[in-house]
Write an enzyme that holds these catalytic residues in place. Structure first.
Site, PDB file in Angstrom:
ATOM      1  N   LYS A  77      -1.128  10.149  14.831  1.00  0.00           N
ATOM      2  CA  LYS A  77       0.283  10.028  15.212  1.00  0.00           C
ATOM      3  C   LYS A  77       0.527  10.965  16.391  1.00  0.00           C
ATOM      4  CE  LYS A  77       2.134   8.238  11.009  1.00  0.00           C
ATOM      5  NZ  LYS A  77       2.380   6.825  11.292  1.00  0.00           N
ATOM      6  N   LYS A 101      -1.542  -9.555  11.273  1.00  0.00           N
ATOM      7  CA  LYS A 101      -1.461  -9.504  12.742  1.00  0.00           C
ATOM      8  C   LYS A 101      -2.374 -10.586  13.314  1.00  0.00           C
ATOM      9  CE  LYS A 101      -0.417  -4.604  12.827  1.00  0.00           C
ATOM     10  NZ  LYS A 101       0.796  -4.260  13.539  1.00  0.00           N
ATOM     11  N   LYS A 140       0.837  -1.177   0.000  1.00  0.00           N
ATOM     12  CA  LYS A 140       0.000   0.000   0.000  1.00  0.00           C
ATOM     13  C   LYS A 140       0.891   1.253   0.000  1.00  0.00           C
ATOM     14  CE  LYS A 140      -0.874   2.257   3.864  1.00  0.00           C
ATOM     15  NZ  LYS A 140       0.276   2.542   4.697  1.00  0.00           N
ATOM     16  N   GLU A 174      -0.813   6.011  17.605  1.00  0.00           N
ATOM     17  CA  GLU A 174       0.646   5.833  17.603  1.00  0.00           C
ATOM     18  C   GLU A 174       1.272   6.932  18.426  1.00  0.00           C
ATOM     19  OE1 GLU A 174       2.298   5.580  13.662  1.00  0.00           O
ATOM     20  OE2 GLU A 174       0.734   4.196  13.045  1.00  0.00           O
ATOM     21  N   ASP A 198      -3.223   6.971   4.626  1.00  0.00           N
ATOM     22  CA  ASP A 198      -2.160   6.110   5.161  1.00  0.00           C
ATOM     23  C   ASP A 198      -2.728   4.962   6.003  1.00  0.00           C
ATOM     24  OD1 ASP A 198       0.614   5.470   5.744  1.00  0.00           O
ATOM     25  OD2 ASP A 198       0.222   6.225   7.764  1.00  0.00           O
ATOM     26  N   HIS A 211      -5.741  -0.113   6.392  1.00  0.00           N
ATOM     27  CA  HIS A 211      -5.789  -0.970   7.578  1.00  0.00           C
ATOM     28  C   HIS A 211      -7.110  -0.884   8.338  1.00  0.00           C
ATOM     29  CE1 HIS A 211      -1.666  -1.131   6.595  1.00  0.00           C
ATOM     30  NE2 HIS A 211      -1.254  -0.085   7.284  1.00  0.00           N
TER      31      HIS A 211
HETATM   32  C1  BG6 Z   1       1.818   1.691   7.905  1.00  0.00           C
HETATM   33  C2  BG6 Z   1       1.676   3.174   7.844  1.00  0.00           C
HETATM   34  O1  BG6 Z   1       1.118   1.082   6.858  1.00  0.00           O
HETATM   35  O2  BG6 Z   1       1.300   1.231   9.143  1.00  0.00           O
HETATM   36  C3  BG6 Z   1       2.423   3.817   8.981  1.00  0.00           C
HETATM   37  O3  BG6 Z   1       2.187   3.649   6.598  1.00  0.00           O
HETATM   38  C4  BG6 Z   1       1.961   3.253  10.298  1.00  0.00           C
HETATM   39  O4  BG6 Z   1       2.273   5.227   8.970  1.00  0.00           O
HETATM   40  C5  BG6 Z   1       1.996   1.730  10.267  1.00  0.00           C
HETATM   41  O5  BG6 Z   1       2.818   3.729  11.313  1.00  0.00           O
HETATM   42  C6  BG6 Z   1       1.328   1.135  11.507  1.00  0.00           C
HETATM   43  O6  BG6 Z   1       1.505  -0.225  11.516  1.00  0.00           O
HETATM   44  P1  BG6 Z   1       2.097  -0.962  12.797  1.00  0.00           P
HETATM   45  O7  BG6 Z   1       2.149  -2.397  12.417  1.00  0.00           O
HETATM   46  O8  BG6 Z   1       3.452  -0.357  13.048  1.00  0.00           O
HETATM   47  O9  BG6 Z   1       1.138  -0.678  13.885  1.00  0.00           O
END
Ligand code: BG6
Length: 501
Positions: free
Chosen positions: A352, A194, A160, A228, A247, A252
């Site tokens: 974020k 996951k 992606k 995050e 993103d 997701h």
């Molecule tokens: C990615 C995004 O696909 O997924 C990132 O581009 C993000 O910005 C990340 O931080 C989050 O995934 P994970 O597995 O680190 O929680």
């Protein structure tokens, strides 16, 4: 370790032999995710003895140069779990081919090297490169005949973001299909690897007690949150163009929503599963342009404190334009207009530089129909919640009301808790699971094109309005849970963001 839902791996768990070609072998994704994941698979004895890993990149490197570089970065990243004997075996699998992604003749060189190596004739091409190069590389592969399956299979793995919006996703898909068939294309969404994401399906469909309750008669609303604490690291070039909605949400979080909301599939085969996910996406009520502000909210972090440490604001991050109005926080309210879910709001959010990194699905039940305890010291009953934690730990938690100790009739919230955190050494991440699936040809945890297209249709109206309104964005201090104003999305006064399990 989670495998594909309907994994076709052999009973030994050993992946089918192949050469794994990484385009962008020295980039972030390859270094931080793919190579550690492949190493971990080797450590767990899942890679075929003959498997090779071929890096394709612009550096004038020999195999030995690449091996040295990979060894140093694996040692740095995996510290305690690195084993010298496994590392030696793993490095022996690596080959490096110098090449320019645009140059047709370099693909001939790649082809020659793959032939000269002998070994397996099955080939995986992993595009760990900037998204605007996906179509070029797939066409160069096709023009040099590397897509042909006359001897062994060929698989193309695409990360992606798949396109930038609906229109560009369609164009990209058409170009990938010039040479590759849908069976050969693996659109990866690492979230689906996951283990708790897959646990959503197990929990829903391997237990009888919950499924009759998961619908508009019993559920008040659903929240899906990915927070995050980290910022954008050194990804400004990509992130400032993308923003949180593209993103995280288009990919997701909408995938999570499909798993929570879908009907039981006819079986666990890839197509059956993906048919059900598409049905959910197609049933999401389109957001008309005039309703975007009632359904979507965006914001950007300013300077603040995260986990006790000062961090810069988004506009101060390296590579970000000082006038950027790109969102680092996005929230959406969606309705799924089908029999099961009509009228139940699904609130989705991501950000974020929030106080902690976690992902969870929180499902709030409605209140019981009869206020039986109204005349007792139990003034107001709290609703039941079902909480599915995706990370940092897998967890399932059901919040129920029980009577407090003592003579009076008072209620307290009790949690029925099944939390599971694997040790660092035992943990195998999402990429490990998905790479194994690519090697075994299991597409159940990869996106079919129509899923991607319907997901773009959900967010496209919001992106269009936001693209026009570039002069203002709400802000939140880093380390907070985002602006208060995001609560304007809520349908009822007693809806509030649930930040913790
Ligand atoms: C990615 C995004 O696909 O997924 C990132 O581009 C993000 O910005 C990340 O931080 C989050 O995934 P994970 O597995 O680190 O929680």
């Amino acid at each position: 370790m989670p495998g594909g839902i309907a994994s076709s791996g052999g009973p030994s768990g050993l992946a089918h032999p192949c050469a794994f070609v990484i385009f962008g072998a020295t980039g972030n994704l390859a270094v931080n995710k793919l190579l550690p994941a492949l190493y971990n698979l080797d450590r767990h004895g899942r890679l075929a003895a003959s498997m090779t890993i071929v890096g394709f990149g612009r550096r004038a490197w020999s195999d030995a140069d690449w091996r040295e570089d990979v060894a140093a970065s694996l040692r740095e990243q995996l510290k305690t779990t690195i084993q010298d004997d496994v590392l030696g075996r793993f490095l022996g699998r690596l080959r490096f081919v110098e090449g320019d992604l645009q140059a047709a003749e370099d693909y001939q060189r790649l082809r020659a090297r793959l032939l000269e190596e002998g070994g397996s004739t099955n080939l995986i091409f992993y595009l760990a490169i900037a998204p605007d190069l996906y179509s070029v590389v797939s066409e160069r592969l096709g023009e040099s005949g590397l897509h042909e399956e006359s001897a062994g299979w060929r698989r193309l793995v695409v990360e992606k973001p798949f396109g930038y919006d609906l229109e560009s996703a369609r164009m990209l898909d058409a170009r990938l299909h010039r040479f590759f068939t849908e069976k050969q294309i693996f659109r990866i969404d690492h979230y689906l690897g996951k283990s708790t994401i897959q646990n959503i399906l197990v929990f829903r469909f391997a237990n009888l007690f919950l499924e009759p309750l998961l619908n508009r008669n019993y559920i008040d609303h659903v929240q899906i949150t990915h927070s995050e604490d980290k910022g954008i690291a050194r990804r400004a070039g990509y992130y400032d163009q993308a923003g949180a909605l593209r993103d995280m949400i288009q990919s997701h979080l909408l995938q999570m929503l499909t798993l929570v909301a879908m009907e039981p599939p006819a079986c666990l085969e890839a197509e059956a599963l993906r048919d059900e996910k598409v049905k959910v996406l197609r049933s999401i009520r389109p957001i008309p342009p005039r309703a975007v502000h009632a359904h979507a909210f965006r914001a950007q972090y300013t300077r603040g404190m995260v986990r006790g440490k000062p961090v810069p604001g988004y506009l101060e991050e390296e590579g970000v334009s000082p006038h950027s109005t790109t969102e680092t926080y996005a929230a959406l309210k969606l309705y799924i207009d089908n029999w099961r879910w009509r009228g139940v709001p699904f609130y989705i959010r991501t950000g974020k530089r929030l106080p902690e990194g976690s992902s969870m699905v929180s499902i709030r039940f409605r209140h019981p129909p009869q206020q039986l305890f109204r005349e007792t010291p139990i003034e107001q009953l709290k609703p039941n919640w079902l909480l599915l934690g995706i990370q940092p730990c897998d967890s399932l938690r059901l919040e129920v009301q029980t009577k407090r100790e003592g003579l009076e009739l008072r209620a307290t919230t009790t949690q029925l808790d099944a939390t599971y955190c694997e040790s660092e050494a035992a943990r195998l991440g999402a990429y490990e699971a998905l790479l194994l699936d690519v090697m075994n040809g299991d597409q159940s945890l990869f996106l079919r094109y129509d899923e991607v297209e319907w997901a773009w249709r959900v967010v496209d109206p919001v992106l269009k309005v936001w693209a026009q309104e570039r002069d203002f964005i709400h802000t939140y201090p880093a380390g907070s849970w985002g602006p208060e104003e995001s609560s304007r999305l809520f349908d009822q006064d007693d809806h509030v963001w649930r930040n913790a399990l």
